[in-house]
Scaffold this motif. Structure first.
Motif, PDB file in Angstrom:
ATOM      1  N   CYS A 139      38.529  41.551  39.463  1.00  0.00           N
ATOM      2  CA  CYS A 139      39.426  41.095  40.537  1.00  0.00           C
ATOM      3  C   CYS A 139      40.853  40.967  40.022  1.00  0.00           C
ATOM      4  CB  CYS A 139      38.933  39.758  41.095  1.00  0.00           C
ATOM      5  SG  CYS A 139      37.374  39.865  41.995  1.00  0.00           S
ATOM      6  N   ASN A 140      41.029  40.417  38.821  1.00  0.00           N
ATOM      7  CA  ASN A 140      42.383  40.246  38.283  1.00  0.00           C
ATOM      8  C   ASN A 140      43.037  41.580  37.977  1.00  0.00           C
ATOM      9  OD1 ASN A 140      42.555  37.449  38.429  1.00  0.00           O
ATOM     10  ND2 ASN A 140      41.524  37.160  36.453  1.00  0.00           N
ATOM     11  N   SER A 141      42.216  42.631  37.634  1.00  0.00           N
ATOM     12  CA  SER A 141      42.813  43.942  37.365  1.00  0.00           C
ATOM     13  C   SER A 141      43.496  44.500  38.612  1.00  0.00           C
ATOM     14  CB  SER A 141      41.737  44.909  36.875  1.00  0.00           C
ATOM     15  OG  SER A 141      40.838  45.245  37.916  1.00  0.00           O
ATOM     16  N   HIS A 142      43.066  44.072  39.784  1.00  0.00           N
ATOM     17  CA  HIS A 142      43.703  44.516  41.031  1.00  0.00           C
ATOM     18  C   HIS A 142      44.740  43.493  41.536  1.00  0.00           C
ATOM     19  CE1 HIS A 142      41.056  47.984  41.553  1.00  0.00           C
ATOM     20  NE2 HIS A 142      40.044  47.196  41.177  1.00  0.00           N
ATOM     21  N   LEU A 143      44.425  42.188  41.395  1.00  0.00           N
ATOM     22  CA  LEU A 143      45.359  41.178  41.899  1.00  0.00           C
ATOM     23  C   LEU A 143      46.664  41.149  41.106  1.00  0.00           C
ATOM     24  CD1 LEU A 143      42.913  38.205  42.629  1.00  0.00           C
ATOM     25  CD2 LEU A 143      44.165  39.585  44.303  1.00  0.00           C
ATOM     26  N   ARG A 144      46.628  41.587  39.842  1.00  0.00           N
ATOM     27  CA  ARG A 144      47.865  41.572  39.057  1.00  0.00           C
ATOM     28  C   ARG A 144      48.900  42.533  39.640  1.00  0.00           C
ATOM     29  NH1 ARG A 144      45.756  44.561  33.517  1.00  0.00           N
ATOM     30  NH2 ARG A 144      45.412  46.650  34.414  1.00  0.00           N
ATOM     31  N   LYS A 145      48.416  43.536  40.409  1.00  0.00           N
ATOM     32  CA  LYS A 145      49.358  44.449  41.064  1.00  0.00           C
ATOM     33  C   LYS A 145      50.176  43.717  42.118  1.00  0.00           C
ATOM     34  CE  LYS A 145      46.062  48.224  40.412  1.00  0.00           C
ATOM     35  NZ  LYS A 145      45.176  49.179  41.090  1.00  0.00           N
ATOM     36  N   ALA A 146      49.616  42.608  42.615  1.00  0.00           N
ATOM     37  CA  ALA A 146      50.346  41.789  43.593  1.00  0.00           C
ATOM     38  C   ALA A 146      50.977  40.576  42.926  1.00  0.00           C
ATOM     39  CB  ALA A 146      49.393  41.347  44.707  1.00  0.00           C
ATOM     40  N   GLY A 147      50.960  40.545  41.601  1.00  0.00           N
ATOM     41  CA  GLY A 147      51.630  39.471  40.872  1.00  0.00           C
ATOM     42  C   GLY A 147      50.866  38.171  40.857  1.00  0.00           C
TER      43      GLY A 147
ATOM     44  N   PHE B 258      36.527  47.956  23.660  1.00  0.00           N
ATOM     45  CA  PHE B 258      37.219  47.098  24.634  1.00  0.00           C
ATOM     46  C   PHE B 258      38.718  47.007  24.318  1.00  0.00           C
ATOM     47  CE2 PHE B 258      33.289  46.768  26.128  1.00  0.00           C
ATOM     48  CZ  PHE B 258      32.506  45.652  25.909  1.00  0.00           C
ATOM     49  N   ASP B 259      39.067  46.941  23.019  1.00  0.00           N
ATOM     50  CA  ASP B 259      40.482  46.863  22.646  1.00  0.00           C
ATOM     51  C   ASP B 259      41.219  48.153  23.005  1.00  0.00           C
ATOM     52  OD1 ASP B 259      39.845  44.964  19.588  1.00  0.00           O
ATOM     53  OD2 ASP B 259      40.093  44.339  21.673  1.00  0.00           O
ATOM     54  N   VAL B 260      40.609  49.302  22.694  1.00  0.00           N
ATOM     55  CA  VAL B 260      41.253  50.592  22.994  1.00  0.00           C
ATOM     56  C   VAL B 260      41.396  50.777  24.495  1.00  0.00           C
ATOM     57  CG1 VAL B 260      40.933  53.090  22.873  1.00  0.00           C
ATOM     58  CG2 VAL B 260      40.526  51.693  20.853  1.00  0.00           C
TER      59      VAL B 260
ATOM     60  N   ILE C  62      42.405  49.285  31.083  1.00  0.00           N
ATOM     61  CA  ILE C  62      41.144  48.729  31.582  1.00  0.00           C
ATOM     62  C   ILE C  62      40.971  47.370  30.918  1.00  0.00           C
ATOM     63  CG2 ILE C  62      38.634  49.008  31.718  1.00  0.00           C
ATOM     64  CD1 ILE C  62      39.050  51.989  31.491  1.00  0.00           C
ATOM     65  N   PRO C  63      41.045  46.280  31.658  1.00  0.00           N
ATOM     66  CA  PRO C  63      40.980  44.952  31.053  1.00  0.00           C
ATOM     67  C   PRO C  63      39.593  44.664  30.475  1.00  0.00           C
ATOM     68  CG  PRO C  63      40.873  44.767  33.440  1.00  0.00           C
ATOM     69  CD  PRO C  63      41.171  46.210  33.150  1.00  0.00           C
ATOM     70  N   ARG C  64      39.551  43.714  29.566  1.00  0.00           N
ATOM     71  CA  ARG C  64      38.266  43.267  29.011  1.00  0.00           C
ATOM     72  C   ARG C  64      37.471  42.548  30.101  1.00  0.00           C
ATOM     73  NH1 ARG C  64      36.687  41.823  23.614  1.00  0.00           N
ATOM     74  NH2 ARG C  64      37.878  42.986  22.053  1.00  0.00           N
ATOM     75  N   MET C  65      36.322  43.134  30.461  1.00  0.00           N
ATOM     76  CA  MET C  65      35.485  42.508  31.476  1.00  0.00           C
ATOM     77  C   MET C  65      34.174  41.983  30.898  1.00  0.00           C
ATOM     78  SD  MET C  65      35.899  45.141  34.651  1.00  0.00           S
ATOM     79  CE  MET C  65      37.519  45.697  35.228  1.00  0.00           C
ATOM     80  N   LEU C  66      33.875  42.344  29.655  1.00  0.00           N
ATOM     81  CA  LEU C  66      32.609  41.961  29.029  1.00  0.00           C
ATOM     82  C   LEU C  66      32.884  41.237  27.710  1.00  0.00           C
ATOM     83  CD1 LEU C  66      30.695  45.334  29.529  1.00  0.00           C
ATOM     84  CD2 LEU C  66      30.462  43.279  30.912  1.00  0.00           C
TER      85      LEU C  66
END
Length: 924
Positions: free
Chosen positions: A47-55, A215-217, A224-228
């Motif tokens: 969710c945050n990977s998409h919401l960050r586009k809206a700040g 995950f780091d790469v 792609i944010p860390r989700m796991l």
């Protein structure tokens, strides 16, 4: 919505029918704590990977969506559409209205929400919130994944499998366990961005490092944010499937989106260019020839792959059977009873008769298939097949040898255990018999010794009581030996771990305790009688004489009756003959015993005569003993009856041992014929295997005849097994008439069958090599004669120096300088690739054949593909499907790597790398 094994799903349907209803959600169910943690962390990151586009973003997934504002914002960001204006009020009904607007928007996209209510989202129900987010992920992140018309989940799994197929230690079969070690994530990144990860430095043994690397790469270079959480994945037995699907879908969109955004060349221009290039060749004939060559090569490769899969399956099945069987053979647990041990022996016979023979055939088939596969690989100029670790032919042979060792040890243990338990049963019966006799003798003795009867007796009676007590003391001393025997038997039963040793110990303790009490009571009563003796002096000498002579004679009678019914165990004629001799010596003493009996009875007659003559009241009562002439007469009659019965028992046992001796001779006679026969057949098969008898067809014919003869000889083995079973049932444990045992004959028989099958397979492979490579019988004979000449020890293989001499004898020029040694080392690398230190005839024949014939090469296959591709350095799937049969075209499309050269159209395939891989010249 429902929760199955901790996995959150919800009841939804898509209007286009793309995904069906997965599962039902029990509304009052509880999430598995580990999976709840993984889903919560992954869905929050997504969710945050998409919401960050809206700040903006969220921190607590069940709380931050309760007012519906960020939920509506999330849907606007991922859909690119504008939702109805939200209510900014803080009342509960404002929040419910916002959540309902979000749910209505989701439903408008073709998702039928069945069990998700706005009130539960507003109340912060974690289960319902996670289910709603999963529905959004499915609709906007996974639904659009399409691979070969499969469902989204299946398509995403197939995409992962295709992308990771060339990578070592990666086998993607699901979205939980297949990703635990992190290699699958690294493989996906390396496949699309090899510049980001050095895959060759990764190890399956470092899952934490692999996961952190991926995950780091992904976060740094792929956005792609860390989700796991790596620790959660490693420490959870089965990671959450939804969480991993969500994270993997981000990889799919990151890589597939990049490919789809790559500019495609104009189709008409490409077709015009390919057409003009193709017609530059007069070419139809060239294309057909090239296609035929490729078909031939691919058919060989497909058949080899099938044989490899069959070998792996057979090897796994056989090794698994051995692993399941070994614990049973290694077990030394019994119920400590003779019947239970006999049941184990019968189970073992059933195993040898029914369960093992099919596995012997399976092992022979496995070795045959392996040799055939290696021969085909050599003939098609392919690299040798190396089975999966732990499934080599040597591994199977080692496991089989361990099985045979365990079988021998198990059978020996069973037989020794039966001997031990038989001994235990004998001792237990003997203990019971002696204890019964002793307890019968001691019955009432304590009460008698505690009696105060002498207090009211006359002088005569007192003296009689004292003499009676003296006789009892003699009897007591005579019984000391029996008590010691009982204790000794009990001790032996303890040493041999008899299964009812507790009852034996308890009874022995009672007997020993009573014996101690009898000793103390006897001493106490004697002292009392000594005190009374000073007053009472008259004695009846005649009764005393009877008591003194009757007591030992009675003990002798008891002991004799006990010996005559005593059980015995013998195993040879000599042992039973010894018992019969001892019995004969005993019968020789019966005359003296009869004289003693008559003398004792005469004492009673004298007493009767005196009593009658002098009319003595109570004179017939013997105050010194409870024994009577009637009791002695009864026991003496028993002894006279038991003697002939003992004669019959010994005679029956003699007949049994004579029968056992006959069984030994029968087994020895048969074994002494079968053993040398098997050895002669082994020598004959070995001689044929050395190629010393005629052409290959003649050798094969002779081997087939030997094989038929061996199977025709099998009734002799079966007859020997029947005799051996009778031997075991007769409890016969040694045979001095033969050096052969049933076990050695079984092993020799199995080795003979294996040798024939292996030699037939070797000859058939040599015929296949000769015929496929076009060498003559004379050449083959010359090769075999040279090989055998330098195989001095007739081992069927040559040492390096012997090989060098053999090659020189065939006309090879191998110098003695450094260059000559290097040339010879290159030859060794071909004929002995595994550096075993010796060269088999098959490897030698393959080398000599390749030296005199021609085979397909990787360069020829590349030239053929170049013709089909119109001299381009790459080829397209359409060109392969146009020029090759459908199954082989799809075989190529599935295995050819993408072409990475310049100016290549999308989906161009690298036929050069594919061709070299067919001949083992690449690491792909």
């Amino acid at each position: 919505m429902m929760m199955d094994n901790g996995v959150i799903t919800n009841n939804y349907e898509y209007g286009d029918g793309y995904m069906e209803q997965e599962e039902e959600w029990e509304r009052e169910g509880l999430l598995d704590p580990a999976w709840e943690k993984q889903q919560k962390k992954t869905f929050t990151a997504w969710c945050n990977s998409h919401l960050r586009k809206a700040g903006t973003g969220i921190e607590n997934i069940e709380d931050d969506f309760r007012n519906g504002l960020k939920l509506m914002l999330l849907l606007e960001v991922i859909s690119g559409e504008t939702l109805p204006k939200p209510d900014r009020g803080k009342m509960r009904f404002h929040k419910i209205a916002n959540v309902n607007k979000a749910l209505d928007f989701i439903a408008s996209k073709g998702v039928k929400l069945v069990s998700i209510g706005a009130e539960e989202i507003v109340d912060g129900n974690l289960k319902m919130t996670l289910g709603m987010i999963w529905t959004i992920i499915l609709r906007f992140a996974i639904q659009d994944i399409s691979v070969e018309e499969m469902t989204a989940k299946e398509g995403l799994l197939l995409w992962c499998q295709r992308k990771t197929a060339p990578y070592k230690n990666v086998n993607v079969q699901n979205f939980h366990l297949s990703f635990k070690d992190g290699l699958a994530f690294c493989a996906l990144i390396h496949r699309h961005r090899p510049d980001l990860i050095d895959y060759s430095k990764l190890s399956k043994d470092n899952p934490l490092e692999n996961l952190n690397t991926a995950f780091d790469v992904a976060e740094k270079y792929l956005d792609i944010p860390r989700m796991l959480d790596p620790d959660d994945l490693i420490n959870t037995p089965k990671p959450d499937e939804r969480a991993i699907m969500t994270y993997v879908s981000c990889y799919y969109h990151a890589f597939q989106g990049a490919q789809q955004n790559t500019a495609m060349p104009d189709e008409r221009a490409v077709m015009t260019y390919v057409s003009s290039y193709y017609h530059c060749f007069s070419g139809a004939q060239k294309a057909e020839t090239a296609a035929n060559r490729i078909c031939k090569v691919l058919k060989v490769n497909q058949e080899n792959e099938r044989l490899m899969e069959e070998y792996e399956r057979l090897a796994s099945d056989l090794l698994d059977w051995i692993r399941r069987t070994m614990p049973w053979l290694n077990s030394r647990q019994t119920d400590n009873s003779l019947a239970g041990c006999q049941k184990k022996l019968e189970d073992y016979r059933t195993y040898r008769r029914k369960h093992k023979p099919p596995r012997v055939e399976q092992k022979a088939k496995l070795e045959t298939n392996f040799n055939t596969l290696q021969t085909k690989l050599r003939l098609s100029n392919r690299p040798a097949y190396m089975p999966t670790e732990g499934k080599m032919v040597s591994d199977i042979a080692q496991a089989w040898k361990g099985l045979e060792i365990a079988e021998k040890a198990f059978e020996e243990w069973l037989l020794s255990e039966m001997m031990r338990l038989e001994r235990l049963e004998y001792l237990a019966q003997k203990f019971k018999h002696k204890a019964d006799i002793h307890e019968d003798w001691t019955r009432g003795k304590e009460e008698m010794l505690q009696s105060q009867d002498f207090r009211q007796c006359k002088l005569y009676d007192i003296k009689a009581l004292k003499k009676k007590h003296e006789a009892f003391e003699s009897d007591l001393a005579a019984h000391q030996d029996r008590v010691e025997q009982i204790a000794a038997i009990a001790q032996e039963l303890n040493t041999l771990e008899y299964h009812e040793v507790g009852a034996v110990n308890a009874r022995c303790q009672r007997i020993c305790g009573q014996w101690d009490r009898l000793g103390a009571l006897t001493q106490r009563r004697r002292l009392a009688l000594d005190d009374a003796e000073r007053v009472l002096e008259q004695i009846d000498l005649l009764h005393l004489e009877f008591a003194k002579r009757a007591a030992p004679f009675n003990n002798w009678l008891d002991g004799t009756r006990e010996d005559l019914v005593d059980m015995f165990i013998v195993h040879t004629i000599e042992e039973i003959s010894g018992l019969m001799d001892a019995h004969a010596r005993f019968k020789a003493t019966l005359g003296e015993a009869d004289k003693e009996y008559q003398a004792i009875v005469n004492l009673v007659h004298q007493v009767e005569s005196i009593v009658k003559q002098h009319q003595i009241p109570g004179g017939l009562e013997n105050p010194y003993t409870t024994l009577t002439a009637h009791e002695l007469n009864r026991k003496w009659s028993d002894v006279r009856q038991l003697v002939p019965q003992r004669d019959g028992t010994l005679a029956a046992e003699l007949r049994k041992q004579q029968n056992n001796e006959n069984l030994r001779r029968q087994f020895a006679e048969k074994a002494n014929a079968v053993g040398p026969w098997i050895e002669r057949q082994m020598d004959a098969v070995t001689a044929i295997g050395m190629g010393l008898q005629g052409s290959l067809e003649d050798q094969l014919h002779r081997l087939k005849e030997y094989e038929a003869g061996v199977y025709a000889y099998k009734p002799h083995i079966e007859e020997l097994e029947r005799i051996h079973q009778a031997v075991q049932e007769g409890m016969i444990f040694e045979n001095r008439y033969s050096q052969y045992t049933m076990e050695t004959l079984r092993v020799g028989w199995e080795q003979l069958l294996t040798s024939i099958n292996r030699t037939i397979n070797e000859v058939e492979n040599q015929i296949l090599t000769r015929d496929s490579k076009g060498i003559t019988q004379e050449q083959l004979t010359e090769f075999r004669a040279s090989f055998n000449h330098f195989d001095k020890n007739r081992t069927g293989r040559l040492a390096p120096e012997e090989l060098k001499s053999c090659l020189v004898s065939l006309g090879y020029s191998i110098g003695k300088d450094r260059q000559g040694e290097l040339d010879f080392q290159r030859i060794l690398a071909v004929v002995d690739p595994n550096n075993t230190g010796y060269v088999s005839f098959d490897a030698f024949l393959d080398f000599m054949t390749r030296e005199s014939t021609d085979t397909d090469t990787a360069e020829q296959v590349i030239d053929s593909f170049r013709i089909l591709a119109g001299d381009k350095p790459y080829i397209t799937a359409d060109e392969l499907r146009r020029e090759l049969p459908p199954d082989q075209a799809e075989y190529c499309v599935a295995r050819m790597p993408p072409y990475r050269g310049p100016n290549a159209p999308p989906h161009a395939l690298d036929y050069m790398a594919f061709s070299t891989a067919l001949y083992g010249e690449t690491d792909l």
